[in-house]
Structures are given as C-alpha cells and as structure tokens.
Scaffold this motif. Structure first.
Motif, PDB file in Angstrom:
ATOM      1  N   UNK A 157       0.834  -1.212   0.000  1.00  0.00           N
ATOM      2  CA  UNK A 157       0.000   0.000   0.000  1.00  0.00           C
ATOM      3  C   UNK A 157       0.869   1.263   0.000  1.00  0.00           C
ATOM      4  N   UNK A 158       0.483   2.257  -0.781  1.00  0.00           N
ATOM      5  CA  UNK A 158       1.142   3.563  -0.766  1.00  0.00           C
ATOM      6  C   UNK A 158       0.709   4.316   0.478  1.00  0.00           C
ATOM      7  N   UNK A 159       1.678   4.881   1.202  1.00  0.00           N
ATOM      8  CA  UNK A 159       1.398   5.670   2.388  1.00  0.00           C
ATOM      9  C   UNK A 159       2.113   7.004   2.242  1.00  0.00           C
ATOM     10  N   UNK A 160       1.391   8.098   2.487  1.00  0.00           N
ATOM     11  CA  UNK A 160       1.962   9.441   2.428  1.00  0.00           C
ATOM     12  C   UNK A 160       1.708  10.142   3.750  1.00  0.00           C
ATOM     13  N   UNK A 161       2.748  10.763   4.292  1.00  0.00           N
ATOM     14  CA  UNK A 161       2.621  11.555   5.514  1.00  0.00           C
ATOM     15  C   UNK A 161       3.023  12.986   5.183  1.00  0.00           C
ATOM     16  N   UNK A 162       2.252  13.949   5.710  1.00  0.00           N
ATOM     17  CA  UNK A 162       2.544  15.359   5.448  1.00  0.00           C
ATOM     18  C   UNK A 162       2.416  16.155   6.738  1.00  0.00           C
ATOM     19  N   UNK A 163       3.457  16.907   7.048  1.00  0.00           N
ATOM     20  CA  UNK A 163       3.472  17.788   8.209  1.00  0.00           C
ATOM     21  C   UNK A 163       3.975  19.141   7.752  1.00  0.00           C
ATOM     22  N   UNK A 164       3.193  20.178   7.980  1.00  0.00           N
ATOM     23  CA  UNK A 164       3.586  21.552   7.647  1.00  0.00           C
ATOM     24  C   UNK A 164       3.957  21.701   6.169  1.00  0.00           C
ATOM     25  N   UNK A 165       3.176  21.057   5.282  1.00  0.00           N
ATOM     26  CA  UNK A 165       3.380  21.201   3.841  1.00  0.00           C
ATOM     27  C   UNK A 165       4.553  20.435   3.269  1.00  0.00           C
ATOM     28  N   UNK A 166       5.115  19.497   4.035  1.00  0.00           N
ATOM     29  CA  UNK A 166       6.261  18.709   3.563  1.00  0.00           C
ATOM     30  C   UNK A 166       5.888  17.233   3.536  1.00  0.00           C
ATOM     31  N   UNK A 167       5.450  16.730   2.360  1.00  0.00           N
ATOM     32  CA  UNK A 167       5.034  15.325   2.286  1.00  0.00           C
ATOM     33  C   UNK A 167       6.199  14.370   1.986  1.00  0.00           C
ATOM     34  N   UNK A 168       6.064  13.148   2.480  1.00  0.00           N
ATOM     35  CA  UNK A 168       6.968  12.042   2.163  1.00  0.00           C
ATOM     36  C   UNK A 168       6.104  10.815   1.939  1.00  0.00           C
ATOM     37  N   UNK A 169       6.528   9.941   1.025  1.00  0.00           N
ATOM     38  CA  UNK A 169       5.751   8.740   0.712  1.00  0.00           C
ATOM     39  C   UNK A 169       6.612   7.497   0.798  1.00  0.00           C
ATOM     40  N   UNK A 170       5.941   6.372   0.990  1.00  0.00           N
ATOM     41  CA  UNK A 170       6.597   5.071   1.016  1.00  0.00           C
ATOM     42  C   UNK A 170       5.574   4.017   0.614  1.00  0.00           C
ATOM     43  N   UNK A 171       6.033   2.795   0.477  1.00  0.00           N
ATOM     44  CA  UNK A 171       5.166   1.646   0.196  1.00  0.00           C
ATOM     45  C   UNK A 171       5.405   0.620   1.291  1.00  0.00           C
ATOM     46  N   UNK A 172       4.331   0.036   1.805  1.00  0.00           N
ATOM     47  CA  UNK A 172       4.475  -0.953   2.868  1.00  0.00           C
ATOM     48  C   UNK A 172       5.226  -2.184   2.363  1.00  0.00           C
ATOM     49  N   UNK A 173       5.889  -2.861   3.294  1.00  0.00           N
ATOM     50  CA  UNK A 173       6.617  -4.074   2.927  1.00  0.00           C
ATOM     51  C   UNK A 173       5.666  -5.272   2.866  1.00  0.00           C
ATOM     52  N   UNK A 174       6.215  -6.452   2.671  1.00  0.00           N
ATOM     53  CA  UNK A 174       5.408  -7.668   2.520  1.00  0.00           C
ATOM     54  C   UNK A 174       4.604  -8.012   3.778  1.00  0.00           C
ATOM     55  N   UNK A 175       5.034  -7.496   4.934  1.00  0.00           N
ATOM     56  CA  UNK A 175       4.318  -7.739   6.189  1.00  0.00           C
ATOM     57  C   UNK A 175       3.332  -6.611   6.513  1.00  0.00           C
ATOM     58  N   UNK A 176       3.305  -5.576   5.666  1.00  0.00           N
ATOM     59  CA  UNK A 176       2.394  -4.454   5.899  1.00  0.00           C
ATOM     60  C   UNK A 176       2.974  -3.358   6.778  1.00  0.00           C
ATOM     61  N   UNK A 177       4.266  -3.407   7.080  1.00  0.00           N
ATOM     62  CA  UNK A 177       4.917  -2.367   7.885  1.00  0.00           C
ATOM     63  C   UNK A 177       5.348  -1.211   6.995  1.00  0.00           C
ATOM     64  N   UNK A 178       5.256   0.000   7.511  1.00  0.00           N
ATOM     65  CA  UNK A 178       5.777   1.160   6.792  1.00  0.00           C
ATOM     66  C   UNK A 178       6.517   2.069   7.769  1.00  0.00           C
ATOM     67  N   UNK A 179       7.444   2.841   7.225  1.00  0.00           N
ATOM     68  CA  UNK A 179       8.258   3.756   8.012  1.00  0.00           C
ATOM     69  C   UNK A 179       8.605   4.946   7.119  1.00  0.00           C
ATOM     70  N   UNK A 180       8.424   6.138   7.647  1.00  0.00           N
ATOM     71  CA  UNK A 180       8.710   7.376   6.907  1.00  0.00           C
ATOM     72  C   UNK A 180       9.495   8.308   7.817  1.00  0.00           C
ATOM     73  N   UNK A 181      10.483   8.995   7.257  1.00  0.00           N
ATOM     74  CA  UNK A 181      11.187  10.061   7.954  1.00  0.00           C
ATOM     75  C   UNK A 181      10.828  11.385   7.297  1.00  0.00           C
ATOM     76  N   UNK A 182      10.209  12.277   8.065  1.00  0.00           N
ATOM     77  CA  UNK A 182       9.950  13.628   7.585  1.00  0.00           C
ATOM     78  C   UNK A 182      11.163  14.477   7.911  1.00  0.00           C
TER      79      UNK A 182
END
Length: 108
Positions: A46-71
């Motif tokens: 699944x595509x996951x996007x996180x945005x804080x104060x107008x600064x978005x970052x995106x990632x795709x979950x791994x095979x276990x459904x875990x995701x991690x993003x660094x803003x």
C-alpha cells in the motif's frame, strides 16, 4: 456459521486501513531539529503518504504491511496538523515541534 464468517470478513477488511502505534497521536510534541520518524501498519504494497507543515513524504508498505517514513527536521513551532494517507486518512491535530525530555528517577 454465518456469524463466524462475518467476523472473519470484518477482521480482514479492518486490516486494510492505515494504523498507527498509540505513541503517535494528536497533541504530541516532536523533537525539533531532528528527522521525524513515523511508522505503522497497512496492507502489503500500500502507498502511504505523511505530510506535516506542507512537507510530504511517501513510502510503500513491505510484505508484512509495515511502513516507516522520515519527515525532514523542523524548527520549533506549531501547532501543526499531521496527515497520513493511504486507503484511509488519519489526521492528528495540535502537533508541536520543540524539545522533548524524558525523565525518570526516584524521590524520597
């Protein structure tokens, strides 16, 4: 039998939504001048996007459904809104950026 099937189907469809650990919530304070680490769970791939104060970052979950993003690191300020999007959307309000202190000890 029908009730069991309905419960199983409900449990499977519930896993499709983005979920966060309880540590990540509205009214939290995030450490200033350091990359902001966000993580959670969703469907595998699944595509996951996180945005804080107008600064978005995106990632795709791994095979276990875990995701991690660094803003990117941010200066002290707020309150901000943190939006996390995938098949659903989570909005966390009243997020502050500042100094985070953890203290422990024993008093007599």
């Amino acid at each position: 039998m029908f009730t069991l099937a309905a419960l199983l189907l409900g449990a499977l469809s519930a896993s499709a939504e983005i979920r966060l650990p309880r540590l990540l919530a509205s009214h939290m304070v995030l450490q200033r001048d350091q990359p902001i680490h966000l993580w959670g769970w969703a469907d595998p791939g699944e595509n996951v996007t996180a945005e804080l104060n107008g600064k978005p970052q995106s990632t795709i979950t791994d095979a276990m459904g875990h995701w991690s993003i660094y803003l990117p690191a941010a200066s002290a300020g707020g309150p901000f809104r943190l939006n996390i999007k995938g098949t659903n959307q989570i909005a966390l309000d009243d997020i502050l950026i500042g100094d985070v202190w953890f203290a422990s000890g024993q008093s007599h």
